[in-house]
Design a protein around this motif. Structure first.
Motif, PDB file in Angstrom:
ATOM      1  N   GLN A 119      69.558  96.981  69.808  1.00  0.00           N
ATOM      2  CA  GLN A 119      69.845  95.553  69.869  1.00  0.00           C
ATOM      3  C   GLN A 119      71.109  95.308  70.695  1.00  0.00           C
ATOM      4  O   GLN A 119      71.879  96.223  70.943  1.00  0.00           O
ATOM      5  CB  GLN A 119      70.046  94.995  68.453  1.00  0.00           C
ATOM      6  CG  GLN A 119      68.906  95.286  67.500  1.00  0.00           C
ATOM      7  CD  GLN A 119      67.624  94.637  67.923  1.00  0.00           C
ATOM      8  OE1 GLN A 119      67.563  93.424  68.073  1.00  0.00           O
ATOM      9  NE2 GLN A 119      66.591  95.425  68.138  1.00  0.00           N
ATOM     10  N   ALA A 120      71.317  94.068  71.061  1.00  0.00           N
ATOM     11  CA  ALA A 120      72.561  93.688  71.741  1.00  0.00           C
ATOM     12  C   ALA A 120      73.729  94.058  70.826  1.00  0.00           C
ATOM     13  O   ALA A 120      73.661  93.877  69.619  1.00  0.00           O
ATOM     14  CB  ALA A 120      72.565  92.197  72.040  1.00  0.00           C
ATOM     15  N   GLY A 121      74.780  94.588  71.390  1.00  0.00           N
ATOM     16  CA  GLY A 121      75.941  94.960  70.595  1.00  0.00           C
ATOM     17  C   GLY A 121      75.877  96.368  70.042  1.00  0.00           C
ATOM     18  O   GLY A 121      76.782  96.802  69.351  1.00  0.00           O
ATOM     19  N   GLY A 122      74.776  97.094  70.312  1.00  0.00           N
ATOM     20  CA  GLY A 122      74.697  98.479  69.886  1.00  0.00           C
ATOM     21  C   GLY A 122      73.965  98.743  68.590  1.00  0.00           C
ATOM     22  O   GLY A 122      73.747  99.894  68.241  1.00  0.00           O
ATOM     23  N   ASP A 123      73.599  97.702  67.836  1.00  0.00           N
ATOM     24  CA  ASP A 123      72.840  97.929  66.618  1.00  0.00           C
ATOM     25  C   ASP A 123      71.506  98.578  66.974  1.00  0.00           C
ATOM     26  O   ASP A 123      70.950  98.341  68.046  1.00  0.00           O
ATOM     27  CB  ASP A 123      72.551  96.618  65.885  1.00  0.00           C
ATOM     28  CG  ASP A 123      73.805  95.966  65.336  1.00  0.00           C
ATOM     29  OD1 ASP A 123      74.875  96.585  65.378  1.00  0.00           O
ATOM     30  OD2 ASP A 123      73.699  94.822  64.867  1.00  0.00           O
ATOM     31  N   LYS A 126      78.634  99.151  66.303  1.00  0.00           N
ATOM     32  CA  LYS A 126      79.924  98.509  66.051  1.00  0.00           C
ATOM     33  C   LYS A 126      79.749  97.470  64.955  1.00  0.00           C
ATOM     34  O   LYS A 126      78.768  96.773  64.910  1.00  0.00           O
ATOM     35  CB  LYS A 126      80.431  97.844  67.329  1.00  0.00           C
ATOM     36  CG  LYS A 126      80.688  98.834  68.439  1.00  0.00           C
ATOM     37  CD  LYS A 126      81.169  98.114  69.682  1.00  0.00           C
ATOM     38  CE  LYS A 126      81.484  99.114  70.757  1.00  0.00           C
ATOM     39  NZ  LYS A 126      80.400  99.350  71.661  1.00  0.00           N
ATOM     40  N   ARG A 127      80.734  97.352  64.117  1.00  0.00           N
ATOM     41  CA  ARG A 127      80.686  96.353  63.049  1.00  0.00           C
ATOM     42  C   ARG A 127      81.380  95.091  63.544  1.00  0.00           C
ATOM     43  O   ARG A 127      82.483  95.122  64.050  1.00  0.00           O
ATOM     44  CB  ARG A 127      81.381  96.878  61.798  1.00  0.00           C
ATOM     45  CG  ARG A 127      81.228  95.919  60.638  1.00  0.00           C
ATOM     46  CD  ARG A 127      81.669  96.586  59.351  1.00  0.00           C
ATOM     47  NE  ARG A 127      81.433  95.722  58.240  1.00  0.00           N
ATOM     48  CZ  ARG A 127      80.300  95.664  57.563  1.00  0.00           C
ATOM     49  NH1 ARG A 127      79.303  96.430  57.898  1.00  0.00           N
ATOM     50  NH2 ARG A 127      80.157  94.843  56.555  1.00  0.00           N
ATOM     51  N   SER A 128      80.675  93.978  63.399  1.00  0.00           N
ATOM     52  CA  SER A 128      81.272  92.689  63.761  1.00  0.00           C
ATOM     53  C   SER A 128      81.172  91.784  62.539  1.00  0.00           C
ATOM     54  O   SER A 128      80.304  90.948  62.438  1.00  0.00           O
ATOM     55  CB  SER A 128      80.558  92.085  64.970  1.00  0.00           C
ATOM     56  OG  SER A 128      79.191  91.926  64.703  1.00  0.00           O
ATOM     57  N   PRO A 174      76.011  96.841  61.163  1.00  0.00           N
ATOM     58  CA  PRO A 174      76.105  97.796  62.256  1.00  0.00           C
ATOM     59  C   PRO A 174      74.821  98.580  62.456  1.00  0.00           C
ATOM     60  O   PRO A 174      74.595  99.134  63.506  1.00  0.00           O
ATOM     61  CB  PRO A 174      77.249  98.710  61.852  1.00  0.00           C
ATOM     62  CG  PRO A 174      77.418  98.498  60.409  1.00  0.00           C
ATOM     63  CD  PRO A 174      76.945  97.120  60.106  1.00  0.00           C
TER      64      PRO A 174
END
Length: 178
Positions: A95-99, A135-137, A143
């Motif tokens: 997914q977008a953002g690395g998930d 990454k955790r947002s 994540p």
């Protein structure tokens, strides 16, 4: 299940690779990544594994849509083999953002009940965590999130995903019309 019965999709969440409580590999079971992308193979796996659970939403897609889905960089496919036969498969989708999420996961009908699902899920979780750096947002999105098309097998899946460290995040129901 009739074509108009509601379908429940369970969204499971894992927030750390340390939550994995892996299952050992059963003798004779091998899992390999399908490194050469071929949409017809993904369609076959989807039908082989999903037919018993009435996965039908993607079967009507034209070849061009299957190709766009299965042959993109953000999708990877692994296949479990036992004595040369396909025992199951899973797809990971970045997914977008690395998930990373499990897009599809399941066993072929002849291999259900042989103890292969726990190991295949362990393999999927470990592969997902090793693909990039999630990454955790904040709390959302998680994540690492798994999503699988589990309908009538959900209780069995929950029995082995809960010990693997996943927790139920969302349950969604919709009417299934093949």
């Amino acid at each position: 299940m009739s074509q108009k019965d509601p379908v429940t999709i369970y969204y499971l969440q894992m927030t750390s690779p340390e939550q994995i409580r892996g299952k050992p590999r059963p003798e004779g079971l091998e899992v390999m990544e399908a490194e050469v992308k071929e949409f017809r193979f993904n369609r076959y796996l989807y039908q082989l594994v999903g037919e018993a659970w009435q996965w039908a939403d993607r079967l009507k897609l034209p070849d061009a849509d299957w190709q766009r889905y299965a042959e993109r960089e953000q999708l990877r496919t692994w296949v479990a083999y036992h004595r040369g036969s396909i025992a199951g498969y899973y797809e990971l989708e970045q997914q977008a953002g690395g998930d990373v999420q499990i897009a599809y996961f399941g066993l072929a009908p002849k291999f259900i009940g042989r103890g292969y699902g726990g190991y295949l899920l362990t393999h999927a979780l470990e592969s997902a965590w090793s693909w990039g750096t999630p990454k955790r947002s904040g709390c959302t999105p998680a994540p690492w999130t798994t999503r699988a098309r589990w309908t009538t097998i959900a209780p069995a899946v929950w029995r082995f995903t809960a010990p693997s460290g996943s927790r139920c995040a969302v349950i969604d129901e919709y009417s299934h019309h093949a």
